[in-house]
Structure formats: C-alpha cells, structure tokens
Design a protein around this motif. Structure first.
Motif, mmCIF file in Angstrom:
data_model
loop_
_atom_site.group_PDB
_atom_site.id
_atom_site.type_symbol
_atom_site.label_atom_id
_atom_site.label_comp_id
_atom_site.label_asym_id
_atom_site.label_seq_id
_atom_site.Cartn_x
_atom_site.Cartn_y
_atom_site.Cartn_z
ATOM 1 N N ASP A 126 0.959 -24.327 -66.945
ATOM 2 C CA ASP A 126 1.923 -23.905 -65.932
ATOM 3 C C ASP A 126 3.332 -23.827 -66.536
ATOM 4 O OD1 ASP A 126 2.594 -23.313 -63.135
ATOM 5 O OD2 ASP A 126 3.674 -25.212 -63.214
ATOM 6 N N VAL A 127 3.676 -24.813 -67.370
ATOM 7 C CA VAL A 127 4.986 -24.818 -68.015
ATOM 8 C C VAL A 127 5.158 -23.598 -68.900
ATOM 9 C CG1 VAL A 127 6.436 -25.989 -69.729
ATOM 10 C CG2 VAL A 127 5.304 -27.315 -67.944
ATOM 11 N N THR A 128 4.171 -23.338 -69.763
ATOM 12 C CA THR A 128 4.304 -22.251 -70.735
ATOM 13 C C THR A 128 4.163 -20.869 -70.118
ATOM 14 O OG1 THR A 128 1.948 -22.557 -71.319
ATOM 15 C CG2 THR A 128 3.598 -23.649 -72.714
ATOM 16 N N SER A 129 3.820 -20.818 -68.833
ATOM 17 C CA SER A 129 3.867 -19.514 -68.153
ATOM 18 C C SER A 129 5.311 -19.103 -67.877
ATOM 19 C CB SER A 129 3.088 -19.577 -66.840
ATOM 20 O OG SER A 129 3.752 -20.418 -65.889
ATOM 21 N N GLY A 130 6.220 -20.081 -67.936
ATOM 22 C CA GLY A 130 7.634 -19.794 -67.668
ATOM 23 C C GLY A 130 8.548 -20.030 -68.838
ATOM 24 N N ALA A 131 8.137 -20.893 -69.793
ATOM 25 C CA ALA A 131 9.022 -21.225 -70.914
ATOM 26 C C ALA A 131 8.210 -21.663 -72.126
ATOM 27 C CB ALA A 131 9.991 -22.330 -70.521
ATOM 28 N N THR A 132 8.526 -21.067 -73.262
ATOM 29 C CA THR A 132 7.871 -21.451 -74.514
ATOM 30 C C THR A 132 8.878 -21.773 -75.614
ATOM 31 O OG1 THR A 132 7.735 -19.135 -75.227
ATOM 32 C CG2 THR A 132 5.842 -20.035 -74.029
ATOM 33 N N MET A 133 10.161 -21.572 -75.360
ATOM 34 C CA MET A 133 11.157 -21.798 -76.407
ATOM 35 C C MET A 133 11.309 -23.287 -76.696
ATOM 36 S SD MET A 133 14.797 -21.047 -74.501
ATOM 37 C CE MET A 133 15.488 -22.157 -73.278
ATOM 38 N N SER A 134 11.846 -23.602 -77.861
ATOM 39 C CA SER A 134 11.972 -24.980 -78.298
ATOM 40 C C SER A 134 13.043 -25.734 -77.514
ATOM 41 C CB SER A 134 12.307 -25.028 -79.784
ATOM 42 O OG SER A 134 12.481 -26.362 -80.204
ATOM 43 N N LEU A 135 12.775 -27.017 -77.303
ATOM 44 C CA LEU A 135 13.758 -27.893 -76.685
ATOM 45 C C LEU A 135 14.598 -28.631 -77.718
ATOM 46 C CD1 LEU A 135 11.441 -29.199 -73.870
ATOM 47 C CD2 LEU A 135 13.639 -28.093 -73.471
ATOM 48 N N ASN A 136 14.186 -28.565 -78.981
ATOM 49 C CA ASN A 136 14.965 -29.164 -80.069
ATOM 50 C C ASN A 136 14.508 -28.590 -81.401
ATOM 51 O OD1 ASN A 136 16.462 -30.701 -81.822
ATOM 52 N ND2 ASN A 136 15.332 -32.606 -81.473
ATOM 53 N N ASP A 137 15.277 -27.640 -81.896
ATOM 54 C CA ASP A 137 15.048 -27.092 -83.228
ATOM 55 C C ASP A 137 16.389 -26.645 -83.782
ATOM 56 O OD1 ASP A 137 15.632 -24.725 -81.907
ATOM 57 O OD2 ASP A 137 13.772 -23.710 -82.447
ATOM 58 N N GLY A 138 16.378 -25.798 -84.787
ATOM 59 C CA GLY A 138 17.622 -25.344 -85.381
ATOM 60 C C GLY A 138 18.531 -24.617 -84.417
ATOM 61 N N HIS A 139 17.979 -24.130 -83.302
ATOM 62 C CA HIS A 139 18.792 -23.425 -82.308
ATOM 63 C C HIS A 139 19.563 -24.373 -81.396
ATOM 64 C CE1 HIS A 139 17.626 -19.274 -83.022
ATOM 65 N NE2 HIS A 139 16.393 -19.673 -83.204
#
Length: 569
Positions: free
Chosen positions: A534-547
């Motif tokens: 359910d989560v990845t149907s709306g968001a897949t970006m990182s919560l902590n990376d180089g960005h």
C-alpha cells in the motif's frame, strides 16, 4: 518591573538587610559611615563572563571595579570603563546601557544585581521557562515559504578579495480563516565564502576542483590562506551547516541574539495578516536598511519618517526596538517575503488540536549523481525542511516536508537549482539543454551568481515539473506525510529501520534483485508485506540517501518543538 526591583533593593538596604543578602568577599572593620563590605557578582557579557567587585559602606556603593577580559576592544570595553562610575553615582544597578555596548552593559548590570541580591538574581542565571501558548481558531491553515537572496558582501577581506554570501529565510506559519497569523516560526540559513570573518558562519569554499577561496580561519579579519577545494572539505563544510536558530546563543548581534530578536518579531506579527505586516514594514522601518525606526537617527530620511509619526506610534516603536533592531529586509535576507510566501503556499489542516509545533532542518552534501560527458564530477547539496504539529503524547497530527536540492550546473536534470561557485572561481561545466552533453562553462560573473540564487526553488515549488518515476516528488512526499500521521518520531524511526532498504533508504518491495533487500523483505509477515504494498503504491523514493535525510529533519522538528496548545473549534 525594573523600577519596582530598584525600590525594593533600596528599601532592604535602608533596613540594614543588604549585607546579609550580598555575595560577601570580606568584612573589614566598621567605619563611621557604617559597616564596609566587598561584594562580587557575575553576568554574561558578549565574550563570556563579566564580573564586578562592589565596595559598600553601609547602604552606599563606594566603588565598583568591572572585569571582562574577553569583551571586544572598542565595542564592549566602553561599558567596562564607564558603567562602574554610573553605578556609584546612581547608588544602584539601575543605569542606562552604554550606546554601542548593549550586550556588555546588560551583562554588567546583571552582575551588579547578582552582587547586591544573589537570591533574586542567581549565577548561573536561571533559565527562563517557555511560556505556553494558547491558540484557538475555527479554521487553521499551514504555509511554508523560503526566500532566497544572494549577497555581495559584507565587504572584502584584507587581501581585497570579495566576500559573498547566500541567505535563505525559512518561514512556517499557522493562519486562521481570515488570513491572520495564529503562530509564526522563522529561521534562516546564511552561507558565506570562507573569507567572511565571523565566527560560526557556515561556509562553502566552492565545488571540489574549483579554485580555492581565501579563508579567515581564526576570524581575526586577516586571511590565513586559500582553501584546498577537495571532496573532503566540501563534505565537511556542508555537513556542519547550521541555521541561525541552531547557532543559538553563539550568534550574537548587538543587543541580543538573532534568535531572541526573531522571537520578538514573531510575537509582534502574530494576529496580523500578511498585508498588515507589509503595511507595518512600509510605515515603521527605514527605507535605507529595513530596520525599525528609532529616535535620534543621523540619517535625514529616517529622521523625517520617524518625526512624522504620532506619539503612540513612537511609543509602540520604542517597545519593538527594546526587543529587536535587526533588519526585516536587507542583504541578510527578506523575512517579510518569506512570510508572504508561507501565506501563498498555505493549505487547510484537518485537525482538532495540537499541543506543540516544531521546525527542523537537515543538511547533506553529495558527490554525484555521476559525471558529465567530459568526465567532470557532478556535486550537490540537499536541505530538508520539516514542519510538524504534535499532540500531548508526541504523536504527529500534521507534517509538512519540503526540500531544496542545489547542484553543479552540469547536472542534466531540467529544473534543478544551480550554483556555479562564487564569482571569481572560474564557473563550472554547464549542460544547458539537459541532453547529457556539456555546452560550455557558466559565466563567471556577479550577474550569473545573482541569477542562479534568485532562481532557486524547493521541490514543492517545482511541483508537477519535478517528476520521478511513478509520480512527482510532491505527491510521493504527501504519501509519506499521510503514513506518518499518528506516529511518534520514535515510531517513524522504527518503521524506517524495519521497512526500508539498508542500501538506499527506500521502502522494501517484493522481487528485489538485491540479496540484502530480498532477505529483509522475506522475513516480514504477510500483514507487513500488505502494508508495504500500500505504501509503495504512493511512494517509492528514499527517506534517507544522498538526496537528503528526511527522517533526521523530522527528528529535529520534534527536538525543537515549542508548546502552542492549538485548539480548532
């Protein structure tokens, strides 16, 4: 209150109670004028502790000796030289501060109070408890705004090399249905070339590989050398950035700290609309420097503007300038513009109450992504901004996250904010049409520097233009915000630890070709896997990376929270 304390002090002295209340250093033999005592007191000066030694004869101050070895010569030292005689003349601590030495003066006045009545004025000073707010409204909106400003200056170093800086004002505000501010929080990031001589100033020396920049390492207004623009220096500098609130008591300016002055403005603007704030700014601040008008200005324009005010308006301004004199719009940043942007970006909140709110920032340097077609490295830095409302149990009731990502101009992504380095560093490779091929170097000019900074946008401001995979950054961030509502920061950190990749900080998904992620995902329960789907149907970006580290910014917002007791009826 100051006058009442003075009267009480005089009364206790006349009753013969003063000696037993003071910090006694010695008790010589009695003299005809009464018992002689020597008292000592301590206060907080600009450079550290300041001390007074007070000789009393009965209830009369006979002599005061002031010490402040770390006070700035020519700025704080006039207070050390002039106030002792004033204390003796007034026979009290209640004297006027020395113009231009406000901080040292206030420290000495407190030291006198500490000497004369240490019970009421202890050292170390008792920390003032934050007053709990009490905010009520029928409709509540939240807005966040960032105002970016480039600056040439202040001045040049002793080698005649220009100082440059970048100022970002960050404003988060709660508004009612009529647009009046219910609660306001403003912070600021100021980043300068390393030849700026102020201690504690965040620096960037340019991008690795560029010509180094003059550095005043010990802040004595004398250049110590030129920075070696390596990746290690770049990573260190950005990792150590702090906002002006994070710099806290170390960031002193005139009468107090930046934080204390900003708190005074926030209190002043609460209850006003943005339009009313703009009108207040136009009427009551200098057209030359954006500071509140004061009596006695030597600038004809300011004097004429002040003299045209009514007695009530002058009294109001005197009250304002007792707490804040810094500019609301000058080269250091446009505070009024940031508040206006917060209003323009406001969105309604579907909440009933919140006990506290906090604001947090995290900074992250990045080597990458990749290189351009001429094998020149791409670099970037990321700033994550988190504005949060919490209930009495520390659970999030509202969360707003935004981000500023700034890269070298050879980054090929369309719409990415750029920084080519400071003027004079030679510019940087530029992929102008974003076709993954360098078109040349950016112009190494003041004009390009100003244009780049003024064009910076946050990821929310970039909106639908900032697409990433399945949707936009904004849409994915909205999905995470919804997920974290109702959780404490500890629970968010636990969720991140359990349900995201240890390799890239993204939510785990079925079918990963990375053994570590596959093993971590397979160990989850069927219920956990369904939640993640359910989560990845709306968001897949990182919560902590180089960005950027979104989790760290949320954590910082919790640690910085203040009580507001918001009630929505």
């Amino acid at each position: 209150m100051k006058k009442i304390l003075a009267l009480l002090l005089a009364a206790t002295m006349s009753l013969g109670l003063f000696a037993c209340k003071g910090n006694e250093a010695e008790t010589p033999e009695e003299t005809p004028g009464g018992e002689t005592k020597t008292l000592t007191g301590t206060g907080e000066g600009y450079g550290g502790e300041v001390k007074v030694t007070v000789t009393m004869e009965g209830d009369t101050i006979k002599e005061v000796v002031a010490e402040g070895p770390n006070e700035t010569e020519g700025i704080g030292t006039p207070a050390l030289e002039q106030l002792p005689a004033k204390f003796v003349e007034a026979n009290s601590w209640e004297v006027d501060v020395i113009a231009g030495a406000t901080w040292t003066s206030n420290g000495l006045i407190y030291a006198m109070k500490n000497a004369l009545d240490p019970t009421a004025n202890p050292w170390p000073m008792a920390e003032e408890e934050e007053e709990e707010g009490n905010v009520e409204a029928s409709d509540v909106f939240f807005g966040f705004g960032v105002a970016n400003m480039p600056r040439k200056g202040p001045g040049a170093d002793d080698k005649e090399v220009q100082v440059w800086s970048i100022n970002q004002v960050l404003a988060g505000a709660l508004f009612d249905g009529d647009g009046k501010i219910l609660h306001l929080l403003v912070d600021q990031v100021e980043i300068a070339s390393p030849n700026y001589d102020g201690a504690g100033m965040p620096h960037i020396s340019g991008w690795p590989g560029q010509t180094g920049y003059n550095i005043d390492e010990n802040h004595d207004e004398n250049v110590d050398g030129v920075t070696e623009n390596t990746e290690d220096l770049f990573l260190k500098e950005v990792s150590e950035w702090m906002t002006k609130r994070q710099r806290g008591s170390d960031y002193k300016m005139g009468m107090s700290t930046w934080e204390e002055q900003m708190d005074s403005y926030q209190k002043l603007f609460t209850g006003k609309t943005v339009e009313e704030i703009e009108e207040w700014f136009t009427k009551y601040t200098s057209d030359l420097n954006g500071r509140p008008l004061k009596d006695g200005s030597d600038k004809p324009e300011d004097k004429a503007k002040y003299d045209a005010l009514t007695a009530d308006e002058k009294a109001m301004l005197a009250d304002v300038t007792s707490g804040a004199t810094m500019s609301l719009n000058d080269g250091h940043g446009n505070i009024v513009e940031a508040i206006k942007l917060a209003y323009e970006n406001r969105e309604g909140l579907e909440i009933t109450e919140a006990e506290s709110r906090g604001f947090g920032v995290s900074f992250m340097p990045r080597v990458g992504p990749g290189k351009d077609d001429q094998d020149v490295q791409v670099y970037s830095f990321n700033q994550v901004f988190a504005s949060t409302l919490f209930d009495k149990d520390g659970k999030i009731v509202s969360l707003h996250v935004d981000q500023m990502e700034v890269a070298t101009p050879n980054y090929d992504g369309d719409g990415m904010p750029h920084f080519s380095g400071w003027p004079g560093q030679g510019g940087y490779n530029y992929d102008e049409n974003h076709d993954e091929k360098v078109d040349g170097k950016t112009e190494d000019t003041e004009e390009n520097f100003f244009s780049e900074i003024q064009g910076w946008k946050t990821k929310r401001e970039r909106g639908s233009d900032y697409k990433m995979g399945m949707s936009t950054w904004e849409q994915q961030m909205d999905a995470y915000e919804e997920l974290f509502i109702g959780k404490t920061v500890d629970e968010i950190e636990d969720w991140f630890e359990k349900y995201t990749s240890d390799l890239n900080g993204r939510p785990l998904k079925d079918g990963s070709d990375k053994p570590e992620d596959k093993a971590k995902y397979d160990a989850l329960s069927a219920e956990d896997k369904a939640m993640l789907a359910d989560v990845t149907s709306g968001a897949t970006m990182s919560l902590n990376d180089g960005h950027g580290d979104l989790i760290a910014a949320i954590r910082a917002s919790y640690e910085n929270r203040i009580t507001i007791n918001l009630s929505v009826k």
